[in-house]
Design a protein around this motif. Structure first.
Motif, PDB file in Angstrom:
ATOM      1  N   ALA A 260      12.704  20.258 -11.039  1.00 47.34           N
ATOM      2  CA  ALA A 260      12.438  18.890 -10.571  1.00 47.34           C
ATOM      3  C   ALA A 260      13.690  18.190 -10.061  1.00 47.34           C
ATOM      4  O   ALA A 260      13.600  17.072  -9.548  1.00 47.34           O
ATOM      5  N   ARG A 261      14.861  18.822 -10.174  1.00 49.23           N
ATOM      6  CA  ARG A 261      16.090  18.170  -9.698  1.00 49.23           C
ATOM      7  C   ARG A 261      16.018  17.877  -8.206  1.00 49.23           C
ATOM      8  O   ARG A 261      16.660  16.949  -7.708  1.00 49.23           O
ATOM      9  N   TRP A 262      15.208  18.666  -7.465  1.00 44.09           N
ATOM     10  CA  TRP A 262      15.088  18.451  -6.024  1.00 44.09           C
ATOM     11  C   TRP A 262      14.201  17.244  -5.704  1.00 44.09           C
ATOM     12  O   TRP A 262      14.198  16.778  -4.555  1.00 44.09           O
ATOM     13  N   ILE A 263      13.473  16.761  -6.695  1.00 42.64           N
ATOM     14  CA  ILE A 263      12.597  15.601  -6.485  1.00 42.64           C
ATOM     15  C   ILE A 263      13.365  14.303  -6.690  1.00 42.64           C
ATOM     16  O   ILE A 263      13.060  13.278  -6.068  1.00 42.64           O
ATOM     17  N   ILE A 264      14.360  14.325  -7.564  1.00 42.69           N
ATOM     18  CA  ILE A 264      15.085  13.096  -7.926  1.00 42.69           C
ATOM     19  C   ILE A 264      15.696  12.376  -6.716  1.00 42.69           C
ATOM     20  O   ILE A 264      15.552  11.153  -6.598  1.00 42.69           O
ATOM     21  N   PRO A 265      16.390  13.076  -5.783  1.00 38.03           N
ATOM     22  CA  PRO A 265      17.029  12.347  -4.675  1.00 38.03           C
ATOM     23  C   PRO A 265      16.082  11.475  -3.850  1.00 38.03           C
ATOM     24  O   PRO A 265      16.344  10.278  -3.686  1.00 38.03           O
ATOM     25  N   PRO A 266      14.958  12.009  -3.318  1.00 37.97           N
ATOM     26  CA  PRO A 266      14.101  11.139  -2.506  1.00 37.97           C
ATOM     27  C   PRO A 266      13.428  10.024  -3.307  1.00 37.97           C
ATOM     28  O   PRO A 266      13.283   8.898  -2.814  1.00 37.97           O
ATOM     29  N   VAL A 267      13.028  10.325  -4.555  1.00 37.28           N
ATOM     30  CA  VAL A 267      12.356   9.289  -5.349  1.00 37.28           C
ATOM     31  C   VAL A 267      13.357   8.216  -5.779  1.00 37.28           C
ATOM     32  O   VAL A 267      13.038   7.024  -5.786  1.00 37.28           O
ATOM     33  N   ALA A 268      14.579   8.619  -6.118  1.00 36.75           N
ATOM     34  CA  ALA A 268      15.614   7.641  -6.462  1.00 36.75           C
ATOM     35  C   ALA A 268      15.932   6.755  -5.261  1.00 36.75           C
ATOM     36  O   ALA A 268      16.122   5.540  -5.399  1.00 36.75           O
ATOM     37  N   LEU A 269      15.977   7.355  -4.072  1.00 37.08           N
ATOM     38  CA  LEU A 269      16.234   6.565  -2.867  1.00 37.08           C
ATOM     39  C   LEU A 269      15.082   5.591  -2.604  1.00 37.08           C
ATOM     40  O   LEU A 269      15.282   4.524  -2.011  1.00 37.08           O
ATOM     41  N   SER A 270      13.887   5.942  -3.077  1.00 36.73           N
ATOM     42  CA  SER A 270      12.745   5.029  -2.955  1.00 36.73           C
ATOM     43  C   SER A 270      13.004   3.721  -3.707  1.00 36.73           C
ATOM     44  O   SER A 270      12.487   2.663  -3.326  1.00 36.73           O
ATOM     45  N   VAL A 271      13.797   3.795  -4.788  1.00 35.42           N
ATOM     46  CA  VAL A 271      14.144   2.587  -5.545  1.00 35.42           C
ATOM     47  C   VAL A 271      14.939   1.624  -4.664  1.00 35.42           C
ATOM     48  O   VAL A 271      14.749   0.411  -4.714  1.00 35.42           O
ATOM     49  N   PHE A 272      15.834   2.182  -3.839  1.00 34.19           N
ATOM     50  CA  PHE A 272      16.620   1.352  -2.919  1.00 34.19           C
ATOM     51  C   PHE A 272      15.701   0.625  -1.936  1.00 34.19           C
ATOM     52  O   PHE A 272      15.830  -0.578  -1.711  1.00 34.19           O
ATOM     53  N   PHE A 273      14.754   1.367  -1.351  1.00 38.14           N
ATOM     54  CA  PHE A 273      13.842   0.747  -0.374  1.00 38.14           C
ATOM     55  C   PHE A 273      12.856  -0.194  -1.063  1.00 38.14           C
ATOM     56  O   PHE A 273      12.403  -1.174  -0.466  1.00 38.14           O
ATOM     57  N   SER A 274      12.546   0.077  -2.305  1.00 39.61           N
ATOM     58  CA  SER A 274      11.721  -0.854  -3.073  1.00 39.61           C
ATOM     59  C   SER A 274      12.446  -2.188  -3.244  1.00 39.61           C
ATOM     60  O   SER A 274      11.829  -3.259  -3.202  1.00 39.61           O
ATOM     61  N   PHE A 275      13.772  -2.120  -3.430  1.00 43.84           N
ATOM     62  CA  PHE A 275      14.542  -3.365  -3.531  1.00 43.84           C
ATOM     63  C   PHE A 275      14.568  -4.095  -2.184  1.00 43.84           C
ATOM     64  O   PHE A 275      14.527  -5.325  -2.147  1.00 43.84           O
ATOM     65  N   LEU A 276      14.632  -3.349  -1.088  1.00 44.99           N
ATOM     66  CA  LEU A 276      14.582  -3.988   0.234  1.00 44.99           C
ATOM     67  C   LEU A 276      13.256  -4.717   0.433  1.00 44.99           C
ATOM     68  O   LEU A 276      13.209  -5.764   1.086  1.00 44.99           O
ATOM     69  N   TYR A 277      12.177  -4.161  -0.140  1.00 49.93           N
ATOM     70  CA  TYR A 277      10.895  -4.880  -0.108  1.00 49.93           C
ATOM     71  C   TYR A 277      11.021  -6.223  -0.820  1.00 49.93           C
ATOM     72  O   TYR A 277      10.498  -7.241  -0.355  1.00 49.93           O
ATOM     73  N   THR A 278      11.765  -6.246  -1.940  1.00 55.12           N
ATOM     74  CA  THR A 278      11.996  -7.497  -2.657  1.00 55.12           C
ATOM     75  C   THR A 278      12.710  -8.512  -1.767  1.00 55.12           C
ATOM     76  O   THR A 278      12.390  -9.701  -1.778  1.00 55.12           O
ATOM     77  N   VAL A 279      13.661  -8.022  -0.966  1.00 57.28           N
ATOM     78  CA  VAL A 279      14.420  -8.897  -0.068  1.00 57.28           C
ATOM     79  C   VAL A 279      13.507  -9.525   0.973  1.00 57.28           C
ATOM     80  O   VAL A 279      13.423 -10.746   1.106  1.00 57.28           O
TER      81      VAL A 279
END
Length: 479
Positions: A329-348
């Motif tokens: 699952a280590r290959w899944i962490i990068p894209p899903v973690a980056l989703s957190v960044f874009f989720s914050f942009l949604y907050t903006v």
């Protein structure tokens, strides 16, 4: 220490409450996160996959049974009917109970059809409905405590609930052979028992069980938002459900661990967002556009740095919280973690929609993105396997931000507001984040290089610490 204590004593009650509610939230999620390594080591991936599937369906079905009445509508109700709390609570409780009973009746008439979709045994579905019947009463009480700034009891009960739930869960899983049942029953059982206490407490003090006035109020506010709540839940849960159905429960468990670890950063980003949003609202009211641009640019870089750190340590986090069975699952962490960044942009960008009360646009973005996410999952999980779900999640969140970017521009134009975000810098940072993600994935086999990058980021944060403190002080309104 004396200075800290004196400053704390001088804090206003709302400020103390806000601080302790944040601590409570971190404790609750922190205890759950810390317990994850225990359960992943004493349960098989298939058993943990069943638990993951149960949680995913619970999140989706609860939107219909509870109508999310403990969200915004209850705060509105407390504001408008503060002198009639008991009748308000019992009315919301009875409405949620009625919805749960009705939907359970529908389920009983179509058991085989529903079970073929959700892939859970009848006994676990019954447990799920029992939990959904009682849990809202505890959530109503929690909202009331926050509304009245009564943080002491809420923090204590939340901590005890989280700790006991994990303790009973570990003991149950160790004692019984059907470990997935033991984990689900212990979790749902503790939740239902606490909820039942507040459920019957509300019934005891209520003069009548329901009020047409409050039912109408709740339905008028909540029903239009159901598509938004459902779409948001689907966006967060659909990948695990589809992986379980299209690939298997073992793979759903592996993906679930990676997703949980990746979303761990939301504890920090949500805390930043909870401070950032009130600042933006005040600045909009005062037409201080330059301040919003300056603060937003820096905040986005800070959030990006935090997310990049979680991507850098993806393999180590997975070994710490999972086991060798989950290492793929280590290959899944990068894209899903980056989703957190874009989720914050949604907050903006979403802050503009919420400030001007354009919630219908929020609903449209949520529904369209959820449908796209399901479609992408169906295509790419079938073509490339469950690892593709991480990238479909990332694409969905990027599209989600694009929708809110367009909607916010439309709203600002309607209100004759000049652009209050530096969209060029936001776009540039987003591109850099995506590029760094692919670079870090390539560096997963080179630990020393990743550690060197982390040390550089920490040194940079330390070197600019005075400026960072100044920024957060300004946001909090201390200067």
């Amino acid at each position: 220490m004396k200075k800290i204590v004196d400053n704390y004593k001088r804090m206003a009650v709302p400020a103390k409450a806000a601080m302790w509610f944040a601590v409570s939230n971190i404790l609750q999620k922190g205890i759950s996160l810390i317990s994850t390594p225990i359960f992943t080591r004493i349960m098989s991936t298939s058993q943990y996959g069943t638990y993951t599937l149960y949680q995913s369906w619970l999140s989706i079905i609860a939107v219909f049974t509870t109508l999310n009445l403990y969200s915004g509508v209850l705060n509105n109700g407390l504001t408008q009917h503060e002198d009639d709390k008991k009748e308000l609570f019992i009315s919301f409780q009875s409405l949620a109970s009625l919805m749960t009973v009705v939907l359970f009746g529908v389920y009983l008439f179509h058991v085989q059809w529903f079970n073929s979709i959700i892939e859970l045994p009848f006994a676990l579905v019954v447990v799920m409905f029992i939990q959904m019947f009682f849990e809202p009463s505890f959530l109503y009480w929690s909202v009331e405590q926050r509304y009245d700034f009564k943080y002491k009891t809420l923090v204590l009960i939340t901590f005890l609930y989280s700790f006991i739930s994990v303790l009973v869960g570990v003991i149950s899983v160790l004692l019984f052979s059907h470990k997935e049942y033991a984990r689900i029953l212990s979790f749902s059982g503790i939740t239902a028992i606490i909820g039942a206490f507040f459920y019957f407490k509300n019934c005891y003090y209520a003069k009548k069980i329901w009020s047409v006035k409050y039912w109408k109020f709740a339905l008028r506010f909540s029903l239009p938002l159901i598509p938004h709540y459902l779409a948001s839940s689907v966006l967060n849960q659909a990948d695990r459900i589809m992986i379980s159905k299209m690939v298997g429960k073992d793979e759903a468990a592996i993906y679930g661990i990676a997703y949980t670890l990746s979303m761990m950063m939301t504890l920090i980003t949500n805390a930043i967002g909870n401070t950032y949003i009130p600042y933006v609202y005040k600045a909009i009211k005062k037409s201080e556009w330059d301040k919003i641009i300056k603060i937003t640019n820096i905040i986005i870089i800070i959030v990006g740095g935090i997310v990049l750190c979680s991507i850098l340590f993806g393999p180590e986090l997975l070994l710490l919280f999972g086991s060798s069975n989950y290492y793929e699952a280590r290959w899944i962490i990068p894209p899903v973690a980056l989703s957190v960044f874009f989720s914050f942009l949604y907050t903006v960008y979403g802050s503009i929609e919420f400030y001007f009360e354009k919630t219908k646009l929020v609903m449209i973005a949520s529904i369209v993105t959820a449908v796209i996410n399901i479609g992408l999952n169906y295509i790419f999980i079938g073509l490339f396997g469950y690892l593709a779900a991480g990238y479909t999640t990332l694409i969905s969140y990027i599209l989600f931000v694009c929708f809110h970017f367009l909607f916010s521009k439309k709203i600002m134009k309607q209100n004759k507001i000049t652009n209050i975000f530096d969209n060029r810098q936001i776009f540039l940072v987003s591109i850099i984040m995506i590029g760094c993600m692919f670079i870090f994935v390539c560096l997963y086999s080179f630990a020393m290089i990743r550690y060197a990058i982390l040390l550089f980021l920490l040194f940079l944060a330390f070197y600019r610490r005075k400026k960072l403190n100044k920024i957060f002080s300004m946001i909090k309104g201390n200067k």
